[in-house]
Design a protein around this motif. Sequence first.
Motif, PDB file in Angstrom:
ATOM      1  N   HIS A  46     -53.063  45.397  42.324  1.00 28.81           N
ATOM      2  CA  HIS A  46     -53.482  45.999  43.575  1.00 28.81           C
ATOM      3  C   HIS A  46     -55.084  45.720  43.737  1.00 28.81           C
ATOM      4  CE1 HIS A  46     -55.282  49.704  41.929  1.00 28.81           C
ATOM      5  NE2 HIS A  46     -54.282  49.641  41.050  1.00 28.81           N
ATOM      6  N   ARG A  47     -55.634  45.578  42.561  1.00 29.47           N
ATOM      7  CA  ARG A  47     -57.226  45.583  42.738  1.00 29.47           C
ATOM      8  C   ARG A  47     -57.806  43.992  42.820  1.00 29.47           C
ATOM      9  NH1 ARG A  47     -56.937  48.934  37.671  1.00 29.47           N
ATOM     10  NH2 ARG A  47     -57.582  50.982  38.387  1.00 29.47           N
ATOM     11  N   SER A  48     -56.510  43.027  42.914  1.00 33.56           N
ATOM     12  CA  SER A  48     -57.032  41.707  43.280  1.00 33.56           C
ATOM     13  C   SER A  48     -57.280  41.587  44.540  1.00 33.56           C
ATOM     14  CB  SER A  48     -55.658  40.638  42.932  1.00 33.56           C
ATOM     15  OG  SER A  48     -55.945  39.661  43.011  1.00 33.56           O
ATOM     16  N   GLU A  49     -58.310  40.704  44.570  1.00 33.12           N
ATOM     17  CA  GLU A  49     -58.889  40.471  46.237  1.00 33.12           C
ATOM     18  C   GLU A  49     -57.634  39.715  46.925  1.00 33.12           C
ATOM     19  OE1 GLU A  49     -62.393  37.866  46.081  1.00 33.12           O
ATOM     20  OE2 GLU A  49     -63.559  39.548  45.547  1.00 33.12           O
TER      21      GLU A  49
ATOM     22  N   THR B  68     -46.945  47.404  42.372  1.00 29.36           N
ATOM     23  CA  THR B  68     -48.278  46.969  42.157  1.00 29.36           C
ATOM     24  C   THR B  68     -48.687  47.835  41.111  1.00 29.36           C
ATOM     25  OG1 THR B  68     -49.022  48.879  43.717  1.00 29.36           O
ATOM     26  CG2 THR B  68     -48.743  46.696  44.754  1.00 29.36           C
ATOM     27  N   VAL B  69     -49.625  47.235  40.238  1.00 29.10           N
ATOM     28  CA  VAL B  69     -50.264  47.749  39.054  1.00 29.10           C
ATOM     29  C   VAL B  69     -51.737  47.766  39.039  1.00 29.10           C
ATOM     30  CG1 VAL B  69     -47.958  47.697  37.834  1.00 29.10           C
ATOM     31  CG2 VAL B  69     -49.696  45.789  37.799  1.00 29.10           C
ATOM     32  N   GLY B  70     -52.451  48.106  37.720  1.00 26.80           N
ATOM     33  CA  GLY B  70     -54.000  48.005  37.754  1.00 26.80           C
ATOM     34  C   GLY B  70     -54.230  47.277  36.449  1.00 26.80           C
ATOM     35  N   SER B  71     -53.242  46.859  35.755  1.00 28.92           N
ATOM     36  CA  SER B  71     -53.588  46.153  34.407  1.00 28.92           C
ATOM     37  C   SER B  71     -52.615  45.285  33.976  1.00 28.92           C
ATOM     38  CB  SER B  71     -53.920  47.164  33.310  1.00 28.92           C
ATOM     39  OG  SER B  71     -52.768  47.721  33.074  1.00 28.92           O
ATOM     40  N   PRO B  72     -52.845  44.386  33.166  1.00 29.20           N
ATOM     41  CA  PRO B  72     -51.756  43.502  32.494  1.00 29.20           C
ATOM     42  C   PRO B  72     -50.626  44.269  31.626  1.00 29.20           C
ATOM     43  CG  PRO B  72     -53.731  42.504  32.082  1.00 29.20           C
ATOM     44  CD  PRO B  72     -54.233  43.854  32.733  1.00 29.20           C
ATOM     45  N   GLU B  73     -51.236  45.362  31.120  1.00 32.48           N
ATOM     46  CA  GLU B  73     -50.233  46.288  30.230  1.00 32.48           C
ATOM     47  C   GLU B  73     -49.260  47.030  31.282  1.00 32.48           C
ATOM     48  OE1 GLU B  73     -53.822  45.269  28.283  1.00 32.48           O
ATOM     49  OE2 GLU B  73     -53.712  46.479  30.126  1.00 32.48           O
ATOM     50  N   LYS B  74     -49.768  47.343  32.461  1.00 34.36           N
ATOM     51  CA  LYS B  74     -48.839  48.139  33.391  1.00 34.36           C
ATOM     52  C   LYS B  74     -47.996  47.162  34.096  1.00 34.36           C
ATOM     53  CE  LYS B  74     -51.906  52.105  34.058  1.00 34.36           C
ATOM     54  NZ  LYS B  74     -52.531  52.882  35.029  1.00 34.36           N
TER      55      LYS B  74
ATOM     56  N   GLY C 103     -55.233  63.577  32.801  1.00 30.20           N
ATOM     57  CA  GLY C 103     -55.950  62.414  32.530  1.00 30.20           C
ATOM     58  C   GLY C 103     -55.188  60.918  32.808  1.00 30.20           C
ATOM     59  N   GLY C 104     -54.132  61.085  33.339  1.00 32.49           N
ATOM     60  CA  GLY C 104     -53.430  59.941  33.905  1.00 32.49           C
ATOM     61  C   GLY C 104     -52.898  58.905  33.042  1.00 32.49           C
ATOM     62  N   VAL C 105     -52.387  59.620  31.758  1.00 34.19           N
ATOM     63  CA  VAL C 105     -51.834  58.921  30.577  1.00 34.19           C
ATOM     64  C   VAL C 105     -50.700  58.143  31.342  1.00 34.19           C
ATOM     65  CG1 VAL C 105     -49.946  60.570  30.024  1.00 34.19           C
ATOM     66  CG2 VAL C 105     -51.110  58.840  28.353  1.00 34.19           C
ATOM     67  N   THR C 106     -50.259  56.725  30.793  1.00 33.87           N
ATOM     68  CA  THR C 106     -49.300  55.977  31.410  1.00 33.87           C
ATOM     69  C   THR C 106     -48.103  56.334  30.735  1.00 33.87           C
ATOM     70  OG1 THR C 106     -50.755  54.216  31.863  1.00 33.87           O
ATOM     71  CG2 THR C 106     -48.500  53.361  31.617  1.00 33.87           C
ATOM     72  N   GLY C 107     -47.082  56.733  31.265  1.00 32.95           N
ATOM     73  CA  GLY C 107     -45.759  57.034  30.789  1.00 32.95           C
ATOM     74  C   GLY C 107     -45.413  58.149  31.009  1.00 32.95           C
ATOM     75  N   LYS C 108     -44.458  58.962  30.273  1.00 29.72           N
ATOM     76  CA  LYS C 108     -43.833  60.235  30.312  1.00 29.72           C
ATOM     77  C   LYS C 108     -44.334  61.109  29.237  1.00 29.72           C
ATOM     78  CE  LYS C 108     -41.322  63.555  32.576  1.00 29.72           C
ATOM     79  NZ  LYS C 108     -41.944  63.996  33.866  1.00 29.72           N
ATOM     80  N   VAL C 109     -44.864  62.480  29.589  1.00 25.15           N
ATOM     81  CA  VAL C 109     -45.372  63.463  28.652  1.00 25.15           C
ATOM     82  C   VAL C 109     -44.070  64.290  28.352  1.00 25.15           C
ATOM     83  CG1 VAL C 109     -46.817  65.142  28.030  1.00 25.15           C
ATOM     84  CG2 VAL C 109     -47.352  63.028  28.895  1.00 25.15           C
TER      85      VAL C 109
ATOM     86  N   GLY D 164     -31.059  43.676  51.262  1.00 20.80           N
ATOM     87  CA  GLY D 164     -31.589  43.161  52.507  1.00 20.80           C
ATOM     88  C   GLY D 164     -33.068  43.711  52.679  1.00 20.80           C
ATOM     89  N   ARG D 165     -33.322  44.921  51.940  1.00 22.11           N
ATOM     90  CA  ARG D 165     -34.601  45.601  52.358  1.00 22.11           C
ATOM     91  C   ARG D 165     -35.670  45.088  51.120  1.00 22.11           C
ATOM     92  NH1 ARG D 165     -34.604  49.891  55.857  1.00 22.11           N
ATOM     93  NH2 ARG D 165     -32.555  50.238  56.862  1.00 22.11           N
ATOM     94  N   THR D 166     -36.815  45.261  51.682  1.00 21.57           N
ATOM     95  CA  THR D 166     -38.149  45.042  50.612  1.00 21.57           C
ATOM     96  C   THR D 166     -38.803  46.142  50.408  1.00 21.57           C
ATOM     97  OG1 THR D 166     -38.334  42.657  51.261  1.00 21.57           O
ATOM     98  CG2 THR D 166     -39.943  43.349  49.931  1.00 21.57           C
ATOM     99  N   VAL D 167     -38.888  46.733  49.119  1.00 28.14           N
ATOM    100  CA  VAL D 167     -39.752  47.678  48.816  1.00 28.14           C
ATOM    101  C   VAL D 167     -40.799  47.628  48.079  1.00 28.14           C
ATOM    102  CG1 VAL D 167     -39.433  50.022  47.679  1.00 28.14           C
ATOM    103  CG2 VAL D 167     -37.415  49.274  48.885  1.00 28.14           C
ATOM    104  N   LEU D 168     -42.060  48.136  48.395  1.00 25.78           N
ATOM    105  CA  LEU D 168     -43.149  48.037  47.718  1.00 25.78           C
ATOM    106  C   LEU D 168     -43.440  49.270  47.013  1.00 25.78           C
ATOM    107  CD1 LEU D 168     -45.814  46.547  46.799  1.00 25.78           C
ATOM    108  CD2 LEU D 168     -46.987  47.253  48.820  1.00 25.78           C
ATOM    109  N   VAL D 169     -43.524  49.140  45.638  1.00 25.00           N
ATOM    110  CA  VAL D 169     -43.779  50.608  44.795  1.00 25.00           C
ATOM    111  C   VAL D 169     -45.076  50.371  44.400  1.00 25.00           C
ATOM    112  CG1 VAL D 169     -43.159  51.844  42.563  1.00 25.00           C
ATOM    113  CG2 VAL D 169     -41.109  50.630  43.938  1.00 25.00           C
ATOM    114  N   ALA D 170     -45.990  51.182  44.919  1.00 26.20           N
ATOM    115  CA  ALA D 170     -47.379  51.491  44.610  1.00 26.20           C
ATOM    116  C   ALA D 170     -47.378  52.112  43.206  1.00 26.20           C
ATOM    117  CB  ALA D 170     -48.176  52.093  45.484  1.00 26.20           C
TER     118      ALA D 170
END
Length: 340
Positions: free
Chosen positions: A206-209, A185-191, A329-335, A155-161
């Motif tokens: 999230h960058r969309s108007e 929310t994500v910043g690219s089609p890959e994400k 550097g913000g690599v996507t994924g787990k190091v 019953g709860r709505t969670v937004l994960v930035a």
Amino acid sequence: MKAIVYASVGNRDVLALVDRPVPEPGPGEVRVRVAISGVNATDWKCRRFGHADGRLMYPEVIPHHDGSGVIDAVGSGVAAERVGQRVWTWESAWRRPHGTAAEYVVLPSRQAVELPPGASLELGASIGLPALAAHRCLTSARQAPARLGPGALAGRTVLVAGGAGAVGHAAVQLATWSGATVIATVGSPEKEKLARVAGAGHVVHHRSESAAADIRAIAPTGVDLITEVAPSANLDLDLEVLAPGGTVAAYGTEGDGEVLLPTRLLMGRNLRYQFVLALTLPPEEKDAAVADVAAAVSDGALGVGEEAGLPLHRYPLDRTGDAHDAVEGGVTGKVLIDLR
């Protein structure tokens, strides 16, 4: 044993590959033969900046809180049956000088959690801080349950930035397991692809108007909780989509690390900001989070790798500097550092 150490704060060149004696477990402790060490943002930040006074807490530090491996020795007071267990470790280097960037680590028995059959060592090394931070975020909303599990967030709505990041990925999976409606929310089609694979029911760029309108279309009355990696950058969007009485649980900092809050607006809508640092939670909250995360692992609700929405980036121990740079550097994924 082979280990990565540093004895002063600084850039990656303070890291050194050395030989050190194999440690012995004391009372209540276990020794883990480390298979994989997980790298988090806190690892390079502590190396670069030290602690509150800009210094190290110990003359020499072996970094990294998270890891996985096999218990090969136990101290007094620990059941001998623990020897041979596959485990994941958490907070290995918290207020201790020796973390998992070594062939062996000694830590309190409660901080080595058994991995169930079928759970990979890669998953084990990826859980730790990201999952504990996600758990605290998800249980910080107004009238939220203190524990997670099937139906706990129904019953709860969670937004994960930042739904494709390590903590965001864990939040998506834990919230989905607990029955929430999950928007990432994500910043690219890959994400976007990664967040959907992780289990997010809805994904918004999230960058969309139209980001706020897109979220409101999914949650017309607003979202109950936002797990937030960038509270300053996302302030306007968060305030547009929060439901009255909603909570922003912020676990990350960016820029100058400051958030200028419009207090009148927050007061009028009874909004809450909860700042989260898993390392400094009370022991009972940590133990509850570990128990819930372990249950999620047993249920198969957590996963890593491309097939689970969290790509893995592997490095050998002697390239720990490169691994730190990748996280910074913000690599996507787990190091991960592979010691096998």
